[in-house]
Design an enzyme around this catalytic site. Structure first.
Site, PDB file in Angstrom:
ATOM      1  CD  GLU A   1      -2.778  -1.227   2.471  1.00 12.81           C
ATOM      2  OE1 GLU A   1      -2.671  -0.332   3.340  1.00 12.81           O
ATOM      3  OE2 GLU A   1      -3.588  -2.151   2.567  1.00 12.81           O
TER       4      GLU A   1
ATOM      5  CG  HIS B   1      -5.799   0.409   5.005  1.00 12.63           C
ATOM      6  ND1 HIS B   1      -4.782  -0.481   5.199  1.00 12.63           N
ATOM      7  CD2 HIS B   1      -6.586   0.299   6.112  1.00 12.63           C
ATOM      8  CE1 HIS B   1      -4.949  -1.097   6.366  1.00 12.63           C
ATOM      9  NE2 HIS B   1      -6.038  -0.629   6.933  1.00 12.63           N
TER      10      HIS B   1
END
Ligand code: NAD
Length: 310
Positions: free
Chosen positions: A266, A285
């Site tokens: 990420e 997220h």
């Protein structure tokens, strides 16, 4: 005596007024992550070396970081997933750990249900296409009457079950550590095995921790057991899913679609092959990133740290 603490989560500072009120009652030297990004291992090695306590997000706290943090007594997790912390080493070093339980389950569950709708009605693709000048429709599926398979029946999984029941979905759940049959029954949830979930669910949704046992539990074999019309929803952790196998399954019609809020790396590389697929949705997220959850996480994580340190 004054204690030195480090605060790393980016969203913490949105509700810092809540923290300041509690901090004012203690003798503290506070170091803040003002990079606007998750800290790297190198930054964590340096910043953690002389702190007594930390409020940590997803920044790496592996063996090297922990062993280098000679004064560290307490880790307060700003959230619930502990997969960025080497728990064995922390235990060996006598470092206390607490999670901010009960603070973000509703927010993550709401995003999860949002992803059910987004993937089954192709909402992001439709919006994007219209903005590009198109007016084509993708045939969708209703949630009404469908079966949801919840893997991990903890705080978030249970919240998803409540909402799914309101949508008139049939609810199956798998959790080898959950043994409250009465509670499940009262929530209209049938506890069952993992294969029953994979084979019967129209929406398989992941709400379990990432650890050695669960890493890549969604892989070629498990994807192969799912219905061709089924959707995979992952708002837990990216590493739970073998992303190469997911790409193959989405490309070749083994399953109908997948929607994730998390990814193994990420942010992902811009040209990652999964991002080229219309039947794959990824959000950044943001499951716990609501006003309400942020405020609760700040308050709970600060109180947890103060209780462990003083
Ligand atoms: P929780 O601890 O309340 O529940 C996790 C459940 O998973 C527990 O009931 C546990 O028994 C079960 N479990 C453990 N191993 C399992 C296995 N092998 N198979 C099936 N079930 C298993 O945690 P929670 O608050 O419900 O959070 C779940 C996960 O969601 C966290 O671990 C975290 O990784 C993730 N999360 C993501 C976000 C986000 O922003 N997207 C936010 C919060 C949490």
């Amino acid at each position: 005596m004054k204690k030195k603490i480090l605060i790393t989560p980016k969203s913490f500072f949105r509700a810092k007024h809540i923290a300041d009120e509690i901090f004012s009652q203690y003798q503290l030297e506070i170091v803040e992550n003002n990079t606007g990004k998750t800290l790297t291992k190198e930054q964590m090695m340096e910043l953690c070396q002389d702190i007594d306590g930390i409020i940590v997000g997803v920044d790496p706290m592996d063996e090297d970081v922990l062993r280098n943090a000679k004064k560290l007594k307490a880790i307060s997790k700003y959230g619930v997933g502990l997969d960025n912390i080497d728990l064995k080493v922390a235990e060996e070093l006598g470092i206390k750990i607490r999670r901010a339980e009960g603070t973000n389950n509703r927010s993550v569950a709401e995003l999860t249900i949002g992803l059910f709708f987004a993937i089954s009605r192709s909402i992001p693709k439709a919006t994007y296409d219209v903005k590009e000048g198109g007016w084509d429709r993708t045939l969708g599926t209703e949630l009404f009457g469908k079966t949801v398979g919840i893997i991990g029946f903890g705080a978030i999984g249970r919240e998803v079950a409540k909402m799914a029941y309101g949508l008139n979905m049939k609810i199956l759940a798998y959790d080898p550590y959950f043994d409250d049959e009465e509670l499940a029954k009262s929530m209209n949830v049938t506890m069952t095995g993992i294969n029953e979930i994979l084979e019967n669910a129209d929406f398989v949704t992941l709400h379990l921790p990432l650890n050695e046992e669960t890493n890549k539990m969604i892989n070629k074999e498990t994807l192969g057991k799912m219905k061709k019309t089924a959707y995979l929803i992952n708002t837990a952790r990216g590493e739970l899913v073998d992303e190469d196998a997911l790409y193959d399954a989405l490309k070749s019609g083994i399953i109908a679609g997948a929607a994730q809020d998390v990814f193994s790396q990420e942010p992902p590389k811009k040209d990652h092959k999964l991002l080229t697929l219309d039947n794959f949705i990824l959000t950044p997220h943001m499951g716990a990133y609501t006003r309400e959850a942020t405020e609760r996480m700040v308050e709970t994580s600060v109180k947890n740290l103060m209780e462990m340190l003083f």
